[in-house]
Design a protein around this motif. Sequence first.
Motif, PDB file in Angstrom:
ATOM      1  N   LYS A 110       0.661  -1.171   0.023  1.00  0.00           N
ATOM      2  CA  LYS A 110      -0.060  -0.026  -0.064  1.00  0.00           C
ATOM      3  C   LYS A 110       0.931   1.402   0.152  1.00  0.00           C
ATOM      4  N   ASN A 111       1.954   1.368   0.863  1.00  0.00           N
ATOM      5  CA  ASN A 111       2.906   2.475   0.637  1.00  0.00           C
ATOM      6  C   ASN A 111       3.594   2.694  -0.539  1.00  0.00           C
ATOM      7  N   ILE A 119      -3.549   5.372  -5.044  1.00  0.00           N
ATOM      8  CA  ILE A 119      -4.387   5.273  -4.160  1.00  0.00           C
ATOM      9  C   ILE A 119      -5.672   6.365  -4.372  1.00  0.00           C
ATOM     10  N   ASN A 120      -6.838   5.795  -4.546  1.00  0.00           N
ATOM     11  CA  ASN A 120      -8.107   6.658  -4.643  1.00  0.00           C
ATOM     12  C   ASN A 120      -8.197   7.265  -6.068  1.00  0.00           C
ATOM     13  N   GLN A 121      -7.096   6.702  -6.817  1.00  0.00           N
ATOM     14  CA  GLN A 121      -7.446   7.232  -8.095  1.00  0.00           C
ATOM     15  C   GLN A 121      -8.324   6.488  -8.975  1.00  0.00           C
ATOM     16  N   ILE A 188      -7.043  -2.730  -3.936  1.00  0.00           N
ATOM     17  CA  ILE A 188      -6.442  -2.051  -2.747  1.00  0.00           C
ATOM     18  C   ILE A 188      -6.564  -0.523  -3.015  1.00  0.00           C
ATOM     19  N   THR A 189      -6.341  -0.157  -4.165  1.00  0.00           N
ATOM     20  CA  THR A 189      -6.305   1.296  -4.581  1.00  0.00           C
ATOM     21  C   THR A 189      -7.513   1.859  -4.139  1.00  0.00           C
ATOM     22  N   GLN A 190      -8.524   1.184  -4.367  1.00  0.00           N
ATOM     23  CA  GLN A 190     -10.170   1.742  -4.003  1.00  0.00           C
ATOM     24  C   GLN A 190     -10.401   1.616  -2.734  1.00  0.00           C
ATOM     25  N   ASN A 191      -9.562   1.269  -1.793  1.00  0.00           N
ATOM     26  CA  ASN A 191      -9.960   0.887  -0.232  1.00  0.00           C
ATOM     27  C   ASN A 191     -10.686  -0.077   0.000  1.00  0.00           C
TER      28      ASN A 191
END
Length: 221
Positions: A110-111, A119-121, A188-191
Amino acid sequence: MKEKTYQSITHPDDLQNDNTNINKIKQGEMRDYSMQKRYYTSKGEIVWVNLTISPLWEKGEKITSNIAVIEDITSKKLAEELIKKSENHFKSLFDDSPLPLREEDFSEVKNYLKELKLINQDEEIVRNYLTNNPQIVHKCHSYIKLINVNKACFNLYKVENLEELLNTKSELFNTKFLTDFTEHLVAITQNKTKYSLDTLIKNSENEFRNIDLRWNIIRGY
């Protein structure tokens, strides 16, 4: 209570350490100490305490008396014991489950995705970026830390232990799984905290197995 000594109300398993500390104070080897120990109540019940002994004399003066501060920590000890039992119970369920289970740390993954500003893109932008850069997907996979694996998982991959599984980790990566892992990274990028798919894995004997992969984030992480 005044007729009793600390030795008579101290649990026998804690008495030696207590006596050792008292003797060190008497001999001037130390001025104070703190320890966790067990006392017996008037009803014979055991209570846990945090005992702090401090001197009532200044350095250089004749050793006289001490003051004892006793804090009841029985509830804390009982809570710790319940947590320990719960952890042991969970470990037993984990190890003996007939379903292949593994615990993994995705924090570095995630980092890394954060560094890439994914992330959140937008989901499609992330998917296209990862598809066009498979080396990024491989790098993300290398960042996964395998913490724990149960017996059924060892059997699935046909390895004997965690070390053997780690040594063959990159070799078990196949084209189908590469595509599916890309989708996992997108999630994961969409949480997302849960993710499942039907995918294909390869074991240490180069045999392919179709599996139903279910990924869940533990609460608090």
